[in-house]
Design a protein around this motif. Sequence first.
Motif, PDB file in Angstrom:
ATOM      1  N   ILE A 159     -11.882   0.727  -4.444  1.00  0.00           N
ATOM      2  CA  ILE A 159     -11.479   0.673  -5.843  1.00  0.00           C
ATOM      3  C   ILE A 159     -12.599   0.081  -6.695  1.00  0.00           C
ATOM      4  O   ILE A 159     -13.463  -0.643  -6.180  1.00  0.00           O
ATOM      5  CB  ILE A 159     -10.204  -0.179  -6.024  1.00  0.00           C
ATOM      6  N   PRO A 160     -12.597   0.352  -8.008  1.00  0.00           N
ATOM      7  CA  PRO A 160     -13.528  -0.346  -8.890  1.00  0.00           C
ATOM      8  C   PRO A 160     -13.196  -1.836  -8.926  1.00  0.00           C
ATOM      9  O   PRO A 160     -12.045  -2.240  -8.715  1.00  0.00           O
ATOM     10  CB  PRO A 160     -13.277   0.311 -10.254  1.00  0.00           C
ATOM     11  N   LYS A 161     -14.177  -2.674  -9.208  1.00  0.00           N
ATOM     12  CA  LYS A 161     -13.951  -4.116  -9.217  1.00  0.00           C
ATOM     13  C   LYS A 161     -12.987  -4.554 -10.305  1.00  0.00           C
ATOM     14  O   LYS A 161     -12.365  -5.620 -10.192  1.00  0.00           O
ATOM     15  CB  LYS A 161     -15.279  -4.853  -9.368  1.00  0.00           C
TER      16      LYS A 161
ATOM     17  N   ALA B  94       2.702   2.389  -1.577  1.00  0.00           N
ATOM     18  CA  ALA B  94       3.556   2.559  -2.751  1.00  0.00           C
ATOM     19  C   ALA B  94       2.856   2.114  -4.032  1.00  0.00           C
ATOM     20  O   ALA B  94       3.091   2.661  -5.113  1.00  0.00           O
ATOM     21  CB  ALA B  94       4.855   1.775  -2.567  1.00  0.00           C
ATOM     22  N   GLU B  95       1.962   1.127  -3.909  1.00  0.00           N
ATOM     23  CA  GLU B  95       1.259   0.613  -5.079  1.00  0.00           C
ATOM     24  C   GLU B  95       0.181   1.566  -5.584  1.00  0.00           C
ATOM     25  O   GLU B  95      -0.402   1.331  -6.647  1.00  0.00           O
ATOM     26  CB  GLU B  95       0.644  -0.748  -4.762  1.00  0.00           C
ATOM     27  N   LEU B  96      -0.107   2.632  -4.839  1.00  0.00           N
ATOM     28  CA  LEU B  96      -1.083   3.634  -5.275  1.00  0.00           C
ATOM     29  C   LEU B  96      -0.415   4.844  -5.930  1.00  0.00           C
ATOM     30  O   LEU B  96      -1.075   5.840  -6.219  1.00  0.00           O
ATOM     31  CB  LEU B  96      -1.915   4.113  -4.067  1.00  0.00           C
TER      32      LEU B  96
ATOM     33  N   VAL C 171      -6.704  -3.156 -10.960  1.00  0.00           N
ATOM     34  CA  VAL C 171      -5.662  -4.172 -10.852  1.00  0.00           C
ATOM     35  C   VAL C 171      -5.471  -4.633  -9.405  1.00  0.00           C
ATOM     36  O   VAL C 171      -5.143  -5.797  -9.146  1.00  0.00           O
ATOM     37  CB  VAL C 171      -4.330  -3.645 -11.439  1.00  0.00           C
ATOM     38  N   ALA C 172      -5.700  -3.740  -8.427  1.00  0.00           N
ATOM     39  CA  ALA C 172      -5.509  -4.100  -7.021  1.00  0.00           C
ATOM     40  C   ALA C 172      -6.574  -5.066  -6.517  1.00  0.00           C
ATOM     41  O   ALA C 172      -6.394  -5.682  -5.462  1.00  0.00           O
ATOM     42  CB  ALA C 172      -5.506  -2.838  -6.162  1.00  0.00           C
ATOM     43  N   ALA C 173      -7.657  -5.234  -7.250  1.00  0.00           N
ATOM     44  CA  ALA C 173      -8.705  -6.161  -6.829  1.00  0.00           C
ATOM     45  C   ALA C 173      -8.236  -7.613  -6.888  1.00  0.00           C
ATOM     46  O   ALA C 173      -8.862  -8.501  -6.304  1.00  0.00           O
ATOM     47  CB  ALA C 173      -9.941  -5.976  -7.701  1.00  0.00           C
TER      48      ALA C 173
END
Length: 255
Positions: free
Chosen positions: A66-68, A81-83, A71-73
């Motif tokens: 993911i990019p830095k 499920a969060e994707l 939100v998942a960072a």
Amino acid sequence: MTPTKWVRIWNERLPGIPLALVAVPSAEATALLRAGGADAGFVRLPVDGTDLSAIPLYTEQTVVVIPKDHVAAAVDEVSLAELADDIVLHPLDDTLGWEQLPGRPAIERPATTADAVELVAAGIGVLVVPQSLARLHHRKDLTYRPLSDAPESRIALSWPEDRTTDLVEDFIGIVRGRTVNSSRGRGAAPAEQPKAKTKRAGSSGTRGKPAGGASAGKNPRGGSGGAKGGARGGKGASGAKGASGAKRGTPRRRP
């Protein structure tokens, strides 16, 4: 993957036989083995067992790249499920074998994992890969997080079944953690032999020698098995051809 530990042990046990490494994309590894471009290699399971032998080694952690500023960072682990709201890129050289991709599909599938990483950096989506591939394609503007309940990739050591040479056996022993004195490892030191009786031939006074030549490990004359007497010709192991043409020492006949 990084086989540094196994290469170091090889160099310690078989200093006279160079071990060369070849980096190849995961999708091309088995074809390289079948073509004779490598003696053994690390591949992702499953492999066709018709002509290739394989020893499973470990299972890799699956991560999401993911990019830095994603939100998942901010969390330590992400679930599938969060994707759900993300575009999840699915490169043509995918190694996970999805039954059902999470998230939203991209308009087109990237040709390679490297291409998919570039798209993630451009803010087009996220990418799910084994952790080793996330490390391989590391960028300063990207990061990754472990992904729970996702498919996993298993790593194995594989080689052509009809080319299970002595050197391949040596490398298998090293990867499986056999010690130099293991009865199954070809690098084991030879068992102590009783001293041969002294004989004389005519007036020459030549002493008899123990039957047989030296093998892997230390030979009876104190040399290294990889250099004199015990060196074996042929290819090296794990990804490339090694030194060839090494000759065995010629055992002396009994008078």
